[in-house]
Design a protein around this motif. Sequence first.
Motif, PDB file in Angstrom:
ATOM      1  N   SER E 138      -1.503  -4.123  -6.149  1.00  8.72           N
ATOM      2  CA  SER E 138      -2.130  -5.342  -5.658  1.00  8.72           C
ATOM      3  C   SER E 138      -2.298  -5.200  -4.156  1.00  8.72           C
ATOM      4  O   SER E 138      -1.759  -4.278  -3.559  1.00  8.72           O
ATOM      5  CB  SER E 138      -1.234  -6.541  -5.965  1.00  8.72           C
ATOM      6  OG  SER E 138       0.006  -6.391  -5.280  1.00  8.72           O
ATOM      7  N   TYR E 139      -3.069  -6.135  -3.573  1.00  7.50           N
ATOM      8  CA  TYR E 139      -3.231  -6.081  -2.116  1.00  7.50           C
ATOM      9  C   TYR E 139      -3.333  -7.493  -1.585  1.00  7.50           C
ATOM     10  O   TYR E 139      -3.630  -8.444  -2.324  1.00  7.50           O
ATOM     11  CB  TYR E 139      -4.476  -5.294  -1.744  1.00  7.50           C
ATOM     12  CG  TYR E 139      -5.769  -5.948  -2.159  1.00  7.50           C
ATOM     13  CD1 TYR E 139      -6.437  -6.797  -1.261  1.00  7.50           C
ATOM     14  CD2 TYR E 139      -6.315  -5.748  -3.428  1.00  7.50           C
ATOM     15  CE1 TYR E 139      -7.627  -7.410  -1.652  1.00  7.50           C
ATOM     16  CE2 TYR E 139      -7.481  -6.357  -3.812  1.00  7.50           C
ATOM     17  CZ  TYR E 139      -8.147  -7.192  -2.923  1.00  7.50           C
ATOM     18  OH  TYR E 139      -9.293  -7.801  -3.303  1.00  7.50           O
ATOM     19  N   GLN E 140      -3.101  -7.617  -0.298  1.00  2.00           N
ATOM     20  CA  GLN E 140      -3.192  -8.918   0.352  1.00  2.00           C
ATOM     21  C   GLN E 140      -3.909  -8.731   1.663  1.00  2.00           C
ATOM     22  O   GLN E 140      -3.618  -7.786   2.416  1.00  2.00           O
ATOM     23  CB  GLN E 140      -1.776  -9.426   0.629  1.00  2.00           C
ATOM     24  CG  GLN E 140      -1.339 -10.477  -0.361  1.00  2.00           C
ATOM     25  CD  GLN E 140      -0.039 -11.085   0.078  1.00  2.00           C
ATOM     26  OE1 GLN E 140       0.846 -10.417   0.619  1.00  2.00           O
ATOM     27  NE2 GLN E 140       0.118 -12.367  -0.175  1.00  2.00           N
ATOM     28  N   MET E 141      -4.878  -9.617   1.932  1.00  2.00           N
ATOM     29  CA  MET E 141      -5.565  -9.562   3.210  1.00  2.00           C
ATOM     30  C   MET E 141      -4.952 -10.625   4.098  1.00  2.00           C
ATOM     31  O   MET E 141      -4.681 -11.746   3.633  1.00  2.00           O
ATOM     32  CB  MET E 141      -7.059  -9.819   3.012  1.00  2.00           C
ATOM     33  CG  MET E 141      -7.867  -9.577   4.252  1.00  2.00           C
ATOM     34  SD  MET E 141      -9.633  -9.809   3.964  1.00  2.00           S
ATOM     35  CE  MET E 141      -9.729 -11.580   3.815  1.00  2.00           C
ATOM     36  N   SER E 142      -4.728 -10.256   5.343  1.00  2.93           N
ATOM     37  CA  SER E 142      -4.167 -11.256   6.255  1.00  2.93           C
ATOM     38  C   SER E 142      -5.232 -12.312   6.536  1.00  2.93           C
ATOM     39  O   SER E 142      -6.432 -12.093   6.308  1.00  2.93           O
ATOM     40  CB  SER E 142      -3.724 -10.589   7.545  1.00  2.93           C
ATOM     41  OG  SER E 142      -4.873 -10.096   8.205  1.00  2.93           O
ATOM     42  N   ALA E 143      -4.794 -13.416   7.060  1.00  2.00           N
ATOM     43  CA  ALA E 143      -5.706 -14.553   7.273  1.00  2.00           C
ATOM     44  C   ALA E 143      -6.802 -14.179   8.251  1.00  2.00           C
ATOM     45  O   ALA E 143      -7.964 -14.528   8.060  1.00  2.00           O
ATOM     46  CB  ALA E 143      -4.901 -15.744   7.779  1.00  2.00           C
ATOM     47  N   ASP E 144      -6.477 -13.407   9.279  1.00  2.00           N
ATOM     48  CA  ASP E 144      -7.526 -13.042  10.254  1.00  2.00           C
ATOM     49  C   ASP E 144      -8.394 -11.914   9.755  1.00  2.00           C
ATOM     50  O   ASP E 144      -9.289 -11.455  10.459  1.00  2.00           O
ATOM     51  CB  ASP E 144      -6.862 -12.675  11.598  1.00  2.00           C
ATOM     52  CG  ASP E 144      -5.934 -11.468  11.481  1.00  2.00           C
ATOM     53  OD1 ASP E 144      -5.725 -10.974  10.344  1.00  2.00           O
ATOM     54  OD2 ASP E 144      -5.443 -10.987  12.520  1.00  2.00           O
ATOM     55  N   GLY E 145      -8.107 -11.470   8.561  1.00  2.00           N
ATOM     56  CA  GLY E 145      -8.933 -10.396   7.985  1.00  2.00           C
ATOM     57  C   GLY E 145      -8.703  -9.063   8.659  1.00  2.00           C
ATOM     58  O   GLY E 145      -9.427  -8.110   8.419  1.00  2.00           O
ATOM     59  N   LYS E 146      -7.701  -8.912   9.479  1.00  3.97           N
ATOM     60  CA  LYS E 146      -7.521  -7.660  10.208  1.00  3.97           C
ATOM     61  C   LYS E 146      -6.430  -6.770   9.639  1.00  3.97           C
ATOM     62  O   LYS E 146      -6.235  -5.658  10.116  1.00  3.97           O
ATOM     63  CB  LYS E 146      -7.231  -7.948  11.688  1.00  3.97           C
ATOM     64  CG  LYS E 146      -8.510  -8.353  12.433  1.00  3.97           C
ATOM     65  CD  LYS E 146      -8.263  -8.894  13.798  1.00  3.97           C
ATOM     66  CE  LYS E 146      -7.855  -7.834  14.798  1.00  3.97           C
ATOM     67  NZ  LYS E 146      -7.721  -8.409  16.164  1.00  3.97           N
ATOM     68  N   SER E 147      -5.699  -7.253   8.659  1.00  2.00           N
ATOM     69  CA  SER E 147      -4.733  -6.322   8.062  1.00  2.00           C
ATOM     70  C   SER E 147      -4.632  -6.530   6.564  1.00  2.00           C
ATOM     71  O   SER E 147      -4.795  -7.634   6.045  1.00  2.00           O
ATOM     72  CB  SER E 147      -3.372  -6.431   8.754  1.00  2.00           C
ATOM     73  OG  SER E 147      -2.658  -7.515   8.224  1.00  2.00           O
ATOM     74  N   TYR E 148      -4.445  -5.389   5.890  1.00  4.79           N
ATOM     75  CA  TYR E 148      -4.375  -5.391   4.435  1.00  4.79           C
ATOM     76  C   TYR E 148      -3.027  -4.803   4.038  1.00  4.79           C
ATOM     77  O   TYR E 148      -2.643  -3.745   4.529  1.00  4.79           O
ATOM     78  CB  TYR E 148      -5.480  -4.529   3.838  1.00  4.79           C
ATOM     79  CG  TYR E 148      -6.873  -5.113   3.998  1.00  4.79           C
ATOM     80  CD1 TYR E 148      -7.497  -5.752   2.921  1.00  4.79           C
ATOM     81  CD2 TYR E 148      -7.548  -5.002   5.206  1.00  4.79           C
ATOM     82  CE1 TYR E 148      -8.784  -6.264   3.072  1.00  4.79           C
ATOM     83  CE2 TYR E 148      -8.813  -5.530   5.357  1.00  4.79           C
ATOM     84  CZ  TYR E 148      -9.435  -6.154   4.271  1.00  4.79           C
ATOM     85  OH  TYR E 148     -10.689  -6.658   4.422  1.00  4.79           O
ATOM     86  N   LYS E 193      -7.272   0.575  13.071  1.00  8.05           N
ATOM     87  CA  LYS E 193      -6.873   0.374  14.472  1.00  8.05           C
ATOM     88  C   LYS E 193      -6.939   1.687  15.272  1.00  8.05           C
ATOM     89  O   LYS E 193      -6.271   2.663  14.958  1.00  8.05           O
ATOM     90  CB  LYS E 193      -5.458  -0.162  14.513  1.00  8.05           C
ATOM     91  CG  LYS E 193      -5.140  -0.907  15.795  1.00  8.05           C
ATOM     92  CD  LYS E 193      -3.973  -1.852  15.580  1.00  8.05           C
ATOM     93  CE  LYS E 193      -2.742  -1.424  16.368  1.00  8.05           C
ATOM     94  NZ  LYS E 193      -1.554  -2.153  15.907  1.00  8.05           N
ATOM     95  N   GLY E 194      -7.736   1.695  16.302  1.00  7.42           N
ATOM     96  CA  GLY E 194      -7.801   2.836  17.208  1.00  7.42           C
ATOM     97  C   GLY E 194      -8.398   4.108  16.622  1.00  7.42           C
ATOM     98  O   GLY E 194      -8.524   5.120  17.318  1.00  7.42           O
ATOM     99  N   ASN E 232      -3.888  -1.760   9.425  1.00  6.58           N
ATOM    100  CA  ASN E 232      -4.290  -2.702  10.462  1.00  6.58           C
ATOM    101  C   ASN E 232      -5.659  -2.291  11.005  1.00  6.58           C
ATOM    102  O   ASN E 232      -5.867  -1.139  11.376  1.00  6.58           O
ATOM    103  CB  ASN E 232      -3.259  -2.696  11.584  1.00  6.58           C
ATOM    104  CG  ASN E 232      -1.907  -3.149  11.087  1.00  6.58           C
ATOM    105  OD1 ASN E 232      -1.806  -4.147  10.356  1.00  6.58           O
ATOM    106  ND2 ASN E 232      -0.861  -2.391  11.424  1.00  6.58           N
ATOM    107  N   LEU E 233      -6.579  -3.283  11.029  1.00  6.72           N
ATOM    108  CA  LEU E 233      -7.932  -2.985  11.515  1.00  6.72           C
ATOM    109  C   LEU E 233      -8.105  -3.523  12.919  1.00  6.72           C
ATOM    110  O   LEU E 233      -7.377  -4.420  13.360  1.00  6.72           O
ATOM    111  CB  LEU E 233      -8.984  -3.608  10.597  1.00  6.72           C
ATOM    112  CG  LEU E 233      -8.893  -3.304   9.109  1.00  6.72           C
ATOM    113  CD1 LEU E 233     -10.110  -3.865   8.383  1.00  6.72           C
ATOM    114  CD2 LEU E 233      -8.793  -1.800   8.845  1.00  6.72           C
TER     115      LEU E 233
END
Lengths: 343, 321, 289, 327, 640
Positions: E138-148, E193-194, E232-233
């Motif tokens: 399963s996966y979860q996206m953070s609220a800001d959409g920047k981390s899974y 990220k980076g 992290n994106l």
Amino acid sequence: MKLYEYSIRRIFLLIFVLLGVTILTFYLSRIVLNPLGAYVTERTRPEAIPAIEKRLGLDKPFYIQYIIYLQDLVTFNWGWSRVAHMPVIEALFYRFPATVELAIASFIIIILVGVPLGIISALKNNSVVDHAIRIFSLTGISIPVFWLALTLQYSFSYLPKVAGLPSLPSNGRVDALLYQQYPVNRITGLMIFDSLIQGNFIIASDALLHLILPAMTLAFLSIGAVTRVARSSMLEVLRQDYISTARAYGLPERMVIYKYALKNAMIPVTTLSGLLFGGLLAGAIITESIFAFPGMGQLTVFAISSNDSYTIMAFTVLASFIYVLINLLVDIVYAKLDPRIKY
Amino acid sequence: MVTEVVKIENLTKHFPIVGGILQKTIGYVYAVNDVTMSVREGETHGLVGESGSGKTTVGRIIVKLTNPTSGRIIFDGEDITRVKGEALRNYRRKVQMVFQDPYASMNPRMTVKSALLEVMKIHSMHKGSEYEYATKLMERVGMSEEHLYRYPHELSGGQRQRVVIARALSVEPKFIVLDEPTASLDVSVQAQVLDLLKELQKQYSYSYLLITHNLAIIKYISHRTTVMYRGVWVETAPTQELFKNPQHPYTIALMSAVPVPDPTLRREKIILKGEPPNPIEKVVACPFQDRCPYVMDVCREKMPPDTDLGSEHLVRCWLRA
Amino acid sequence: MKSRQTRMFLMDLKFALTLLRKNKLVVSGFVMVLFFIFLALFGDFIVDPNIAKSVDYPNALKPPSWEHPFGTDDNGRDIVAMVVLAAKYDLAIALSVILASIGVGILVGSVSGYFGGIIDEVIMRITDIFLAFPGLVLAMAIATVLGRSFTNLMLALIIVWWSGYARIMRGQFISEREKPYVAAAKILSVPSWRIIFRHILPNAIYPMLVVLTMDMGGVILTAAGLSFIGLGPSPFEPEWGSLASRGAVYLFQAPWIIFFPGIMILFACLGFNLVGDGLRDVLDPRLRR
Amino acid sequence: MLLSVRDLIVEFYTYRGIVHALNGVSFDLDKGEVLGLAGETGSGKSVTAFSIQRLLPANAKIVSGKIVFDGVDLLELSEEKMREIRGQRIATIFQDPHTYLNPVFKIERQFLDVLKYNDPEIKALENKKEAERIAFEKAVEMLKKVKMPAPERVLKMYPHELSGGMKQRVLLAMAYSLTPDLIIADEATTALDVTIQAQVLEIMKELQKEKNLSVLLITHDLGVIAENCQKAAIMYAGRVVEIGDVKKVLISPKHPYTQGLLKALPRTDKEVELVGIPGTVPDLVNPPTGCAFNLRCPYAKEICRTKVPPYTLEEGSTVACYLYGGK
Amino acid sequence: MRGISRTILAVAVIVLVVIVGAVAVLMQPPTPTITTTTTTTTATTTTATTSTTITTTTATTTTATTTTVTTSPTTTTTTIKPPNPDTLVQETIGEPDYVDPAVDYETAGGEIIMNVYETLMWYDGESATKVIPWLAESYQMSADGKSYTFTLRKGIKFHDGTPFNAKAVNYSIVRAILIADPNGPAWMLGPLKGAEELMYSIQDGVATQDDVAAWLASKPIEVLDEYTVRMNLDYPYSPWLSVLAYTVTAIVSPTYVEAHGGIVVGEHNEWMDRHAEAGTGPYILKSWEPNVLTLVRNDAYWGGPKGNIKPVLKTVIIKGVADANTRLLDLLKGDADFAYVPVTHIDQLIDMTTWFNEKKIVVKPEVADKVRVTGPYETFNLDFIAFNLNIKDEITKQPAAFQPFRDIRVRKAFVYAFDIDQYLRDVVKYFAIQPNGPVPKGMFGYNPSIPTQQYNLTKAKELLLQAGPDLGFSPQNPKTMTLYYNTGNLAREKAALLIASAINSLNVGLVIQVVPLDWPAFLAKQRARALPFFVLGWAPDYVDPDDYLIPFGHGQKGTFPIVIGYNNPELNTLIEQQAVEADPVKRQAIIDQIVNTLNSEYIYLWTAQATARHVERTWVKGWYYNPAYPGNYFATISKG
């Protein structure tokens, strides 16, 4: 001059010629055919290009690039063949034996058919048979390779397949499915030879079947040349005075022709055959392409159309090496055959 | 006092044999060894010898087709051994050569006319009247104007040799080297050519050096004769004297070996044993030693001295020394 | 007085013709070559040259019919027309490659063969390099870099072709320069350049005529081969090899695309080869004397 | 009568047209006799020799005539029978020794093959090795006979390693090893130097005397004929124009051509004024009608231009000329 | 002489007879069936073997005629037993560049990779849009959409026995980024990220070990525990899950890679380039010889997310066969189970009349017992012609003097001159549809109501006659231009020839030459901006309109606008806007605006969006189509 001295001298010259070939190759692949073109795609960012150049060594002056290239050449570090998807050396290891196998097969056909035809033609000079053979051999040297290859493919592979008859394979070197079931360990890389010594007759016969059409194609083109040379040299020899001697001293006609004349007549044929064999090794490009025969020629076509400079370099150097080596061998054999030759 | 047109002194020619890995000279063919002779004005000097005796090489050296290894060639009192360029061109206007095979010595793709006119053009002679001169030359060698327009293969052997002679004459030389001029001709034609040469000499007092293996021709045409063996001259004398009184064993054997078309004449023949020695061995002593019936120890050690037998008859043999 | 030379030429011609008449094979070769040259010269008048430069996809891959006796290719162009139009290009390739190569060959070979020595050594080693270099690769590289066009195809072939001629010409020169007529010319003070070009060259080149004629076919074949592996000119420029190569894909459905251009190549080459074969007899001094 | 050639007509088919090489050649050769056949280039001497051996090239044809050898017409023999004759009864020594030995085989091979196929003694042997050995011995013996120095060594050599004189001796030895009845020497010494020629002729003479052979000596050198033959035949344009005792023919020639030939010959034995024969040898593709010599003959009459002269006997020589025979 | 003339006569007769025979046979009425081909073929055989007498040839002709009449006698039902039920042979064109997921960026390699390796997310069966957790549970996206954050499946092992875990995920993705092949697919990982910055510096050859260490320390991917991993994106990126379904993120066995050369920054791993034997997928690449790849079954396969994937085939052989005729014949003979049959040869298998009239694939009756053809399937492959607004000279690099395409009338005229109907019907045989813009049909963002470009030769001529005087060309003073395409692509070649032929036929003073170029030469010219206009195709990396709008429209980032010198700042902004727009409706509106703007500029001529079909032996079962797959997924396929 002794023969070995001559050979050593020739090998010196050979190195010189090969050096020249490497310069030419280097010039072609590095300067004329910019290798960068192959390493840069439409997605490559312009900023990344200098780094690619650096990785390929293209940022150095040409003479240093050439020296590096020569170093790599003698250390067999021949680079990555992009079209073969493996190191060039490995690609040659796979493909050169295939080409050799094809060359040998067609060479056998050429000699077995070409020489007797030439001799028959000479003996029956100006007869119907002679004219038929001459037309045959002229047709051989006039026929476009690809046309012959495709015609053979069409007649012996496509047509029988469509008609549900037994057909000759038109493609590749061995049936992949069979090969999967009866694998052969690679020893020399010559498929038939390897499978025979391993007792794998299924693969041996399959590989032989795969060889028939490409070998026939290659052979047909050269049979003409061999026939013509065999014919004219046989005619020439039969005109010679020493043949009259043999006859005048009561030797039977068979002996005069098949012993006395033949050996003399074979000298130019042998020379030609040697060069032909070299040509077969280096020049089966179109045939290999059409029959998808995984040899050097096929690879070279791919390499040239996709600017694969490492593969092109390897092929040219190898092909030139074969050319000069065979020339040398031909000269040595020539000297052995004709006692008059002195160096 | 008779003047000598050409004089060669101690002429030597060694052709290098190249071999080995580095293509170095590994030996020599000793073609001509210390030949001295001269040709006088208006006379024919015969140079006779068997194949490999070096007679042709002497001829080629004189016309400067090849340079001697040592020795001098003096023409009209001038040393021309090393001349080049313009001087060579001048020399070659005075010296010409006629080759053995007239067919091979003519460019098969040039008509007689263009061959003749080319020479005159090069030497800028007879400006404006080249054609007339060519016709005159043709007449001089017994041919007609019509022949000017022929190609070599349209001429017979004798005609070809006449044309070759005409070409040699076109530069108005003083001296002509005739290298086996009739060897490729049939007897009936040979006589015509020999007579022509004789006639021309009489009219224009050319000097000839006649190189041949045929003693009969020598006897017929030449005034003085030098006999060569293996690159060495062995005897030289006025022809008459030579035939009457040959001194060198080789000359004697050679003369006795020539078949004579007179079945009534029964002579005792001297049959030499063996064959001429290999020319890659340096000549230090008498070259004839191996075949000479009278060979002595001294013959194997030293070269015989030039012995003057008087009346211009010189011989190189220890027997006569 | 040119008439004499004309007569000479006529005699040569007559001799050649008698020889040729006796060899019917050569006559058939001549017919083929003449037909080829006829197509090359008048092809544009026989068929509309615009056919080569347009496409008609609804008519693609039509089998032979009365309207299209040889069928149509994958671009819907009539193959008869294409084959006729291509003759011009193929003849042009063959002629220009042979002429240019022999020109270079003469220049290089004559200098090398006549002067000998170090000049010869250097020139011949360079020639050796070109000879040893796989020609097809060189041609392909040139065609790849310069792009697909007729001039580039020709250029590539010339670069490949000259070295063989240079070597043969050198051999000819070496054997000719030893002949007495050269010595005779030297003694007559004929300058070197004149000996090379006026005396030796005509004699050296004559035996080459056979090779040259036969090589006309060779060039056409090589050009076709290069076209086939994809180095041919643009599809708008008809050439037999590239026409045929288009057919390879459709070998199954439309064998006529490859059949007819192939036949044309075969006959053109066969023609040149037969004529060359006959020329060999004409030029054979054994038969002449 | 060992050999009798009658009205031999041979034609060559060339691109230039039909070459009428022999136009009725006739001569006889007795046992033990040496007949010299002389003539200039293209007179048909060699063609005659090749015709007798039936070794003419493929484009030549014997149109008519007879070659009777020991009572048998050679022209009617089967190829196999002819081969036996060639090997065992007629031997030929050719002109240019450089080209008449096969360059790629050692002398031994060529010599032994000749012996193995022709020498009845060796042929009879079952054991191959034994046959080889005996043949080798015989070859050595024959080479000794022709005064070849170091014959064993010579046998192991290739032809190009021998000088011209030695090669000619090898051919001579091979010819005589067959113990033939007839030797055809086709310009056998022309290519040799005079001193070597003298050697070879000497050997030939000895062998001829020893075995009482018949020899057909073909040469253009009248001197060679004078010194070696009993009979001489002069050929011109494919025809024997004069034949007879060598002394008669050479001392008092009858045919204008023979006369001219002798007048044109420079000699070492006496002083002469040379007189060439005007004109050139006729082209045998288009030979002149009548006597082939009529264009060059100072005595040519009307009939010479229309009809071929028949042979007439004149003072012991047979001559084909209208000057003789009372017509 | 008689001999010779007889020979000649004989040869002449043979040649004549053969030619006449061939022509006679070839003149049979055309029916594009295999049997017809048989007849024509027979004629050619005769030629090739050069038969000797007249009778033979006549006989052949008769035989041939009868063959045409005969129909296939086989009436057996669809069950023909396969000879090798455990082995599947697939014949296709070409072979992979590499089989390393980190660097391979083409379909042939993708096919191997998707069968050997697996990704965290993957497409659910036939759906190209629905991405489901695959190796992830399963996966979860953070609220800001920047981390899974992904929870991984347990108990899965790589082929080499190494257990699959979070470290392997981290290793595999970091590996692709560190290799940073400028020609590979690693750029897709840029949002991490980076990662983009790091990859650029690696590609430019300026990255140091410290840079790499610093980037790793910044935790772009966090291994939270054995089976949990977080990515992290840099910015919220809606296609991220699609990226995670792409082969570049395939998970490889870290122990295996370390045993075979490990990771070298900025360099390929040559072993991995050629070997694919340590994934988690249903197959293992057993051998790769020239043109033949052999896959064998992974008997320990875990079964897929639904536990229903049990690979049946023991062996899969993938052969590269360049010749379409051979592939077709091998298929018909039963030597191949799958074969790529191009449009040029499809008429051998299906009833073209039905297809043309009803757009329905019906296999011809005579091969129906052997071959199954399914489709049509929409692909996302887009073919187009682009006009260069700033043509440069290849050598001087200066803008050329003649710039016809700066004039919109010329661009428009060219678009009008393209006979799209003829192209679709006669060239691609309707195995393509006409696109109406850069977004292909079947993808989000496609709007069927946007009109397509029209064919109108009259208008084209008018426009060109108008524009001619301004640009300096006229019928009396013609200008020449060259149209380039890459060699070997027949459809592109024919598109090029079609438009060139049309423009040339207008006689307006523009003469178009068509020149084929090898791919590297084509690219080099393209990069030098030296192509006046060119035919090309575009295939997506991941299924999102982003992958079309940027390359076709963005003047600074887009591949094509850069090489044709087109830069519209407004359009750039719009493209950037739609990428971050989360609301599908709003996003659609922006996309429509972008497409309409692009179309009104006429810088592209949209030629075709290809339609695929699948050809297989009837004994093959279990194949399905998914346009997002690079190749066939063998785990569901069986034979017999």
